[in-house]
Design a protein around this motif. Structure first.
Motif, PDB file in Angstrom:
ATOM      1  N   GLY A 136       0.800  -1.226   0.000  1.00  9.49           N
ATOM      2  CA  GLY A 136       0.000   0.000   0.000  1.00  9.49           C
ATOM      3  C   GLY A 136       0.827   1.268   0.000  1.00  9.49           C
ATOM      4  N   GLN A 137       2.183   1.142  -0.011  1.00  9.44           N
ATOM      5  CA  GLN A 137       3.033   2.334  -0.007  1.00  9.44           C
ATOM      6  C   GLN A 137       2.828   3.163  -1.268  1.00  9.44           C
ATOM      7  OE1 GLN A 137       6.898   0.290   0.735  1.00  9.44           O
ATOM      8  NE2 GLN A 137       7.109   1.712   2.444  1.00  9.44           N
ATOM      9  N   ASN A 138       2.701   2.480  -2.407  1.00  5.35           N
ATOM     10  CA  ASN A 138       2.517   3.182  -3.669  1.00  5.35           C
ATOM     11  C   ASN A 138       1.213   3.970  -3.674  1.00  5.35           C
ATOM     12  OD1 ASN A 138       3.761   3.522  -6.330  1.00  5.35           O
ATOM     13  ND2 ASN A 138       1.878   2.589  -7.097  1.00  5.35           N
ATOM     14  N   LYS A 139       0.142   3.364  -3.156  1.00  5.33           N
ATOM     15  CA  LYS A 139      -1.149   4.031  -3.096  1.00  5.33           C
ATOM     16  C   LYS A 139      -1.087   5.250  -2.176  1.00  5.33           C
ATOM     17  CE  LYS A 139      -6.033   3.235  -2.069  1.00  5.33           C
ATOM     18  NZ  LYS A 139      -7.051   2.243  -1.607  1.00  5.33           N
ATOM     19  N   ARG A 140      -0.395   5.093  -1.055  1.00  2.00           N
ATOM     20  CA  ARG A 140      -0.272   6.218  -0.113  1.00  2.00           C
ATOM     21  C   ARG A 140       0.451   7.391  -0.764  1.00  2.00           C
ATOM     22  NH1 ARG A 140       3.696   8.073   3.104  1.00  2.00           N
ATOM     23  NH2 ARG A 140       3.098   9.228   4.992  1.00  2.00           N
ATOM     24  N   LEU A 141       1.534   7.097  -1.495  1.00  2.11           N
ATOM     25  CA  LEU A 141       2.281   8.156  -2.169  1.00  2.11           C
ATOM     26  C   LEU A 141       1.412   8.850  -3.219  1.00  2.11           C
ATOM     27  CD1 LEU A 141       5.015   9.591  -2.692  1.00  2.11           C
ATOM     28  CD2 LEU A 141       5.489   7.822  -4.388  1.00  2.11           C
ATOM     29  N   ASN A 142       0.679   8.068  -3.981  1.00  2.00           N
ATOM     30  CA  ASN A 142      -0.178   8.646  -5.017  1.00  2.00           C
ATOM     31  C   ASN A 142      -1.266   9.528  -4.413  1.00  2.00           C
ATOM     32  OD1 ASN A 142       1.245   7.425  -7.093  1.00  2.00           O
ATOM     33  ND2 ASN A 142      -0.068   5.609  -7.137  1.00  2.00           N
ATOM     34  N   ASN A 143      -1.816   9.106  -3.296  1.00  2.00           N
ATOM     35  CA  ASN A 143      -2.844   9.915  -2.628  1.00  2.00           C
ATOM     36  C   ASN A 143      -2.276  11.236  -2.138  1.00  2.00           C
ATOM     37  OD1 ASN A 143      -4.801   7.965  -3.057  1.00  2.00           O
ATOM     38  ND2 ASN A 143      -4.555   7.015  -1.036  1.00  2.00           N
ATOM     39  N   LEU A 144      -1.057  11.169  -1.590  1.00  2.00           N
ATOM     40  CA  LEU A 144      -0.405  12.397  -1.136  1.00  2.00           C
ATOM     41  C   LEU A 144      -0.155  13.352  -2.299  1.00  2.00           C
ATOM     42  CD1 LEU A 144       2.395  11.425   1.431  1.00  2.00           C
ATOM     43  CD2 LEU A 144       0.588  13.107   1.771  1.00  2.00           C
ATOM     44  N   PHE A 145       0.331  12.788  -3.398  1.00  2.00           N
ATOM     45  CA  PHE A 145       0.720  13.617  -4.531  1.00  2.00           C
ATOM     46  C   PHE A 145      -0.469  14.161  -5.313  1.00  2.00           C
ATOM     47  CE2 PHE A 145       1.950  13.930  -9.073  1.00  2.00           C
ATOM     48  CZ  PHE A 145       2.756  15.061  -8.950  1.00  2.00           C
ATOM     49  N   SER A 146      -1.602  13.471  -5.269  1.00  2.00           N
ATOM     50  CA  SER A 146      -2.742  13.878  -6.097  1.00  2.00           C
ATOM     51  C   SER A 146      -3.204  15.288  -5.776  1.00  2.00           C
ATOM     52  CB  SER A 146      -3.906  12.890  -5.919  1.00  2.00           C
ATOM     53  OG  SER A 146      -4.363  12.897  -4.581  1.00  2.00           O
ATOM     54  N   GLU A 147      -3.154  15.678  -4.507  1.00  2.00           N
ATOM     55  CA  GLU A 147      -3.574  17.031  -4.130  1.00  2.00           C
ATOM     56  C   GLU A 147      -2.622  18.077  -4.697  1.00  2.00           C
ATOM     57  OE1 GLU A 147      -4.804  19.597  -0.130  1.00  2.00           O
ATOM     58  OE2 GLU A 147      -4.402  17.441   0.000  1.00  2.00           O
ATOM     59  N   LEU A 148      -1.321  17.766  -4.670  1.00  3.90           N
ATOM     60  CA  LEU A 148      -0.342  18.687  -5.247  1.00  3.90           C
ATOM     61  C   LEU A 148      -0.523  18.786  -6.759  1.00  3.90           C
ATOM     62  CD1 LEU A 148       2.841  17.543  -3.306  1.00  3.90           C
ATOM     63  CD2 LEU A 148       1.618  19.699  -3.008  1.00  3.90           C
ATOM     64  N   ASP A 149      -0.739  17.651  -7.395  1.00  2.00           N
ATOM     65  CA  ASP A 149      -0.915  17.650  -8.843  1.00  2.00           C
ATOM     66  C   ASP A 149      -2.144  18.460  -9.247  1.00  2.00           C
ATOM     67  OD1 ASP A 149      -0.228  16.684 -11.537  1.00  2.00           O
ATOM     68  OD2 ASP A 149      -2.116  15.594 -11.370  1.00  2.00           O
ATOM     69  N   THR A 150      -3.206  18.351  -8.460  1.00  2.00           N
ATOM     70  CA  THR A 150      -4.409  19.142  -8.732  1.00  2.00           C
ATOM     71  C   THR A 150      -4.100  20.631  -8.634  1.00  2.00           C
ATOM     72  OG1 THR A 150      -5.839  17.391  -7.886  1.00  2.00           O
ATOM     73  CG2 THR A 150      -6.777  19.612  -7.974  1.00  2.00           C
ATOM     74  N   PHE A 151      -3.317  21.011  -7.644  1.00  2.00           N
ATOM     75  CA  PHE A 151      -2.927  22.415  -7.476  1.00  2.00           C
ATOM     76  C   PHE A 151      -2.106  22.892  -8.676  1.00  2.00           C
ATOM     77  CE2 PHE A 151       0.480  25.232  -5.546  1.00  2.00           C
ATOM     78  CZ  PHE A 151      -0.290  26.393  -5.584  1.00  2.00           C
ATOM     79  N   PHE A 152      -1.127  22.101  -9.084  1.00  2.00           N
ATOM     80  CA  PHE A 152      -0.288  22.500 -10.224  1.00  2.00           C
ATOM     81  C   PHE A 152      -1.101  22.561 -11.520  1.00  2.00           C
ATOM     82  CE2 PHE A 152       3.372  20.268  -7.830  1.00  2.00           C
ATOM     83  CZ  PHE A 152       3.537  21.386  -7.019  1.00  2.00           C
ATOM     84  N   GLN A 153      -2.039  21.614 -11.698  1.00  2.00           N
ATOM     85  CA  GLN A 153      -2.875  21.636 -12.898  1.00  2.00           C
ATOM     86  C   GLN A 153      -3.788  22.855 -12.906  1.00  2.00           C
ATOM     87  OE1 GLN A 153      -2.665  19.404 -15.574  1.00  2.00           O
ATOM     88  NE2 GLN A 153      -3.878  21.058 -16.470  1.00  2.00           N
ATOM     89  N   ASN A 154      -4.300  23.217 -11.724  1.00  2.00           N
ATOM     90  CA  ASN A 154      -5.138  24.416 -11.627  1.00  2.00           C
ATOM     91  C   ASN A 154      -4.363  25.672 -12.016  1.00  2.00           C
ATOM     92  OD1 ASN A 154      -7.534  23.196 -10.833  1.00  2.00           O
ATOM     93  ND2 ASN A 154      -7.033  23.287  -8.659  1.00  2.00           N
ATOM     94  N   ILE A 155      -3.079  25.701 -11.665  1.00  2.00           N
ATOM     95  CA  ILE A 155      -2.241  26.844 -12.044  1.00  2.00           C
ATOM     96  C   ILE A 155      -2.149  26.950 -13.565  1.00  2.00           C
ATOM     97  CG2 ILE A 155       0.135  27.712 -12.061  1.00  2.00           C
ATOM     98  CD1 ILE A 155       0.421  26.647  -9.205  1.00  2.00           C
ATOM     99  N   LEU A 156      -1.940  25.809 -14.225  1.00  2.00           N
ATOM    100  CA  LEU A 156      -1.856  25.825 -15.687  1.00  2.00           C
ATOM    101  C   LEU A 156      -3.204  26.191 -16.304  1.00  2.00           C
ATOM    102  CD1 LEU A 156       0.359  22.701 -16.445  1.00  2.00           C
ATOM    103  CD2 LEU A 156       1.028  25.091 -16.373  1.00  2.00           C
TER     104      LEU A 156
END
Length: 490
Positions: free
Chosen positions: A232-252
């Motif tokens: 489940g480490q991979n899933k945990r990392l993806n969940n953490l990163f998804s919020e950041l990715d949403t923020f960066f995509q919103n900037i674009l």
């Protein structure tokens, strides 16, 4: 049958393990004894900057650790750091790959964590020439001054009411809005997808993604990645990163809106992408390059700069005599009737600059710098360092080495009064921004942000802890965070 399958799965790991630990004619650095398979993974806590002397006192300035199948060399002396960062800079200038950094920087389409190569050279040239040159940074001086003026105005309301202020949030908001306006063309007070309250949280999430260690980081290959998924480490990392990715995509996405505020950094990269498409260049900027650069700027520009400013105020409040000396110089030099501070005012101050230098010495934003990886075999302090070895430079330990600094843990800007030691990468006893070809390209911008913020806080206000109850003091967390303090007009 199941035992046989387990053996087949573990066979590649066993072979790698035997290959790593076979006898060698090289003179490898000393280090603690390793356990089978895991090596020194159980001792990772000893690498923490707070325990900086545990390894170097026992084994010396160059120490070899084995994290699973990954060899790691820890550098804890000025001389060894100079060999890595100057003499063998080219051979030691790549970056190791981890699952966290791969996610946070979009498969290393950034400057800070990209492996050494042609793509990194193109991105580095872009950042140095087009994004962070002194001329470019000066063109946004008005935004930096305007945001500091707004911060002073808000703090004045607290001072008038004699109310406490959360200085950590104040500094993250101030620096966050400057970086977001210059870099991304968004204003935190007007933005519909992020606000000032979320900036600190997003910075901490970035730190967590980058610092998160997965099984595959220490045991590379298919088996490591499989265990990441099963555990489940991979899933945990993806969940953490998804919020950041949403923020960066919103900037674009924000850049598609009509009438938006122009973002210098993103617009420059978009313009270059369009030009490359037209000219048919071999190297192509992609959306991942844009997001990777946004991630770099957000983490280093906001997180590192704000954390340094918080540390500066923490040390000054802990050391009122130093604060008085700094404020006396500021107010005597600039006079006490200025309505606003400008960046030109910084050039008139001497002891203030020494105070900032002392903050960078005691509290580098990256205490272990960014890890490096050797491209080829090198010798450091007479020891053989094989290719593909991670190198960690403990800048924190070097800057507090009692052989180099008198009373090294004391906050004392006076130590620099008759010293030419600076923090810009040429003096290896003080390297908060690194050195060599991988030195932080945003160093000048970071220094500007920290100095202007501190000058405004120290010129217009007097600071102290509230005298009410136990909660009203400098609280201690992972890094000692300055929380609620009293702010008064001077």
């Amino acid at each position: 049958m199941s035992l046989f399958l387990c053996f087949l799965c573990l066979l590649p790991l066993i072979l790698i393990f035997l290959n790593i630990f076979k006898s060698s004619k090289w003179k490898l650095p000393p280090g603690p004894k390793t356990l089978p398979i895991i090596g020194n993974l159980h001792q990772r806590r000893e690498l923490h900057p707070r325990h900086r002397r545990n390894l170097s006192d026992k084994y010396g300035p160059v120490v070899l650790l084995q994290y699973g199948f990954v060899p790691v060399v820890v550098i804890s002396s000025k001389e060894a750091a100079e060999e890595v960062l100057k003499i063998h800079d080219l051979e030691c200038c790549s970056r190791p790959e981890t699952a966290g950094t791969r996610a946070a920087f979009y498969n290393f389409k950034d400057v800070g964590f990209a492996p050494y190569g042609e793509e990194w050279r193109v991105m580095r040239k872009l950042s140095v020439v087009e994004l962070f040159s002194l001329k470019k940074l000066q063109s946004f001086r008005s935004i930096r001054e305007e945001e500091n003026d707004l911060c002073v105005k808000k703090l004045s309301e607290f001072a008038t009411r004699r109310s406490p202020v959360n200085l950590e949030k104040t500094l993250f908001t101030l620096i966050g809005n400057i970086v977001c306006r210059i870099g991304f063309g968004i204003n935190l007070y007007e933005c519909d997808f992020v606000d000032e309250d979320r900036i600190v949280d997003l910075v901490h999430k970035s730190d967590e993604v980058i610092g998160d260690s997965l099984f595959s980081d220490f045991f590379p290959g298919r088996i490591g990645r499989l265990i990441d998924r099963i555990s489940g480490q991979n899933k945990r990392l993806n969940n953490l990163f998804s919020e950041l990715d949403t923020f960066f995509q919103n900037i674009l996405d924000h850049h598609l809106k009509p009438g938006r505020e122009r973002s210098y950094i993103i617009d420059v990269m978009i313009d270059m992408m369009k030009k490359q498409e037209k000219d048919g260049d071999a190297f192509k900027f992609t959306t991942d390059h844009l997001k990777g650069m946004i991630s770099d700027i957000f983490l280093a520009g906001v997180g590192a700069s704000a954390a340094t400013a918080v540390w500066a105020m923490t040390e000054l409040i802990r050391n009122p005599k130093v604060m008085k000396k700094v404020q006396d110089e500021i107010r005597t030099t600039l006079g006490d009737k200025k309505e606003r501070i400008t960046e030109e005012d910084l050039n008139q101050l001497h002891y203030f600059k020494l105070m900032v230098r002392e903050v960078f010495r005691l509290h580098p934003s990256a205490p272990l710098l960014l890890p490096r990886e050797t491209l080829s075999h090198v010798k450091i302090q007479g020891y053989d360092i094989p290719a593909k070895t991670q190198i960690i430079i403990n800048a924190y330990a070097i800057a507090r080495d009692p052989k180099l600094w008198e009373n090294p843990d004391e906050f004392n800007p006076d130590r620099f009064l008759d010293s030419s030691i600076d923090y810009k990468g040429l003096n290896f006893e003080l390297i908060p921004f690194g050195s060599g070809r991988r030195i932080c390209p945003g160093m000048t911008m970071g220094i500007m942000l920290v100095e202007l913020a501190l000058l405004n806080l120290l010129y217009f206000f007097d600071w102290g802890l509230r005298e009410m109850d136990e909660a009203n003091k400098i609280v201690t967390g992972n890094e000692d965070v300055l929380n609620f303090v009293q702010v008064l007009h001077h």
